[in-house]
Design a protein around this motif. Structure first.
Motif, PDB file in Angstrom:
ATOM      1  N   CYS A 111       0.868  -1.170   0.000  1.00 46.48           N
ATOM      2  CA  CYS A 111       0.000   0.000   0.000  1.00 46.48           C
ATOM      3  C   CYS A 111       0.907   1.223   0.000  1.00 46.48           C
ATOM      4  O   CYS A 111       1.839   1.298   0.811  1.00 46.48           O
ATOM      5  CB  CYS A 111      -0.892  -0.022   1.243  1.00 46.48           C
ATOM      6  N   ARG A 112       0.645   2.141  -0.874  1.00 44.14           N
ATOM      7  CA  ARG A 112       1.434   3.381  -0.972  1.00 44.14           C
ATOM      8  C   ARG A 112       2.939   3.114  -0.982  1.00 44.14           C
ATOM      9  O   ARG A 112       3.716   3.755  -0.276  1.00 44.14           O
ATOM     10  CB  ARG A 112       1.079   4.317   0.182  1.00 44.14           C
ATOM     11  N   GLY A 113       3.341   2.119  -1.752  1.00 36.05           N
ATOM     12  CA  GLY A 113       4.774   1.883  -1.926  1.00 36.05           C
ATOM     13  C   GLY A 113       5.442   1.065  -0.837  1.00 36.05           C
ATOM     14  O   GLY A 113       6.625   0.769  -0.894  1.00 36.05           O
ATOM     15  N   ALA A 143      -3.456   1.168   6.344  1.00 32.55           N
ATOM     16  CA  ALA A 143      -4.285   1.462   5.173  1.00 32.55           C
ATOM     17  C   ALA A 143      -5.704   1.871   5.610  1.00 32.55           C
ATOM     18  O   ALA A 143      -6.406   1.085   6.229  1.00 32.55           O
ATOM     19  CB  ALA A 143      -4.348   0.238   4.276  1.00 32.55           C
ATOM     20  N   ALA A 154      -8.182   3.089   0.631  1.00 34.77           N
ATOM     21  CA  ALA A 154      -6.810   2.846   0.184  1.00 34.77           C
ATOM     22  C   ALA A 154      -6.775   1.649  -0.766  1.00 34.77           C
ATOM     23  O   ALA A 154      -7.602   0.744  -0.665  1.00 34.77           O
ATOM     24  CB  ALA A 154      -5.911   2.577   1.387  1.00 34.77           C
TER      25      ALA A 154
END
Lengths: 87, 141
Positions: A37-39, A55, A59
Motif C-alpha cells: 500500500c502506498r509503496g 491502510a 486505500a
C-alpha cells in the motif's frame, strides 16, 4: 506470479482485527504472500506487518502471491478485503 | 500448537489475553494468571502448573511474564524443571498475536523467537512517520 489490486472498503481500514484476519487466512496457504500500500510492501502472513500498512478506508492494496497455491490465495485474500474483512 | 500461559501483576495478564482474543479469532491454548496483592506465592506456582497442564498439547508451553525479577516471573521460573516448558519476560500484545503462527519450533526456540519478536515490535511512531514523509517538491541541492 498473480497480483490483484483491491480497495479497502471497511470504515476502520486495515486495523488490528482486519490485519489479523488477513494474516490468518494468508497462513493457510503455502505460497509467499506480499501486500503493499502506498509503496510499502509487507509479508501478508504477519499481523504486525499488515497493520504497519496503516491502510485507511479507500486505500488501494496490491496483493501479490508466489508459490504452489498462489492463484487460490490471491483470489481468497482479495475477496476478504472486498468483503470488508468480514466485518 | 504451542501452549501459552501469561503471568503478571494485577489484572494485566487477563486483560492482555482478552485484548488478544478481541483481535485474533480462535485463540486457544492460552491462559492468563494475575497476581493480586497479598497472595501467597506458593499458590501462584500451583496455579501456573495447572495452567501449563491445560494448554500443553505435547508441543511444549511458553510462560510469558510481565517483568524479570517480579514474583510472577519467579513463580514461573519454578516450572523450568518441567520438560518442554520455557519462560520469557516482557510480554506484550504483538507477542501474543504471534503465538498461533509459530510452527515447528521447540518451546525454547519459540520463546527465543517470541522475545525477539516482542522487542522488534516496540517503536516510536514519530520517527517512522518522519522517515515515510515524501520528499518535498522542487529541486534539492
Amino acid at each position: 506470479m498473480p497480483e490483484r489490486n483491491v480497495t479497502v472498503t471497511n470504515e476502520l481500514g486495515v486495523h488490528a482485527r482486519a490485519a489479523a484476519a488477513f494474516a490468518q487466512l494468508s497462513s493457510r496457504f503455502e505460497c509467499e504472500i506480499f501486500v503493499s500500500c502506498r509503496g510499502m510492501e509487507v509479508d501478508g502472513k504477519s499481523i504486525m506487518g499488515v497493520m504497519m500498512l496503516t491502510a485507511p478506508m479507500g486505500a488501494e492494496l496490491t496483493i501479490r502471491t508466489e508459490g504452489e497455491d498462489d492463484h487460490d490465495a490471491v483470489e481468497q485474500l482479495a475477496a476478504l478485503v472486498e468483503n470488508s474483512f468480514g466485518e | 500448537m504451542i501452549g501459552l500461559v501469561v503471568v503478571g501483576h494485577g489484572d494485566f495478564p487477563v486483560a492482555l489475553l482478552k485484548a488478544a482474543e478481541s483481535v485474533l479469532a480462535g485463540v486457544t491454548q492460552m491462559r492468563a494468571i494475575g497476581l493480586e496483592p497479598g497472595r501467597v506465592p506458593g499458590t501462584l506456582s500451583a496455579e501456573i502448573g495447572r495452567a501449563v497442564d491445560e494448554v500443553d498439547s505435547g508441543e511444549g508451553v511458553i510462560i510469558m511474564t510481565d517483568m524479570m525479577g517480579g514474583t510472577p516471573t519467579n513463580a514461573a521460573l519454578a516450572m523450568l524443571y518441567r520438560k518442554g516448558v520455557e519462560v520469557g519476560t516482557g510480554v506484550n500484545l504483538p507477542m501474543l498475536l504471534k503465538v498461533p503462527f509459530i510452527k515447528g519450533k521447540t518451546s525454547k526456540e519459540a520463546a527465543n523467537f517470541l522475545v525477539e519478536y516482542g522487542r522488534r515490535n516496540l517503536s516510536q511512531p514519530s520517527e517512522m512517520l518522519e522517515a515515510m514523509k515524501p520528499e518535498k517538491s522542487g529541486k534539492k541541492d
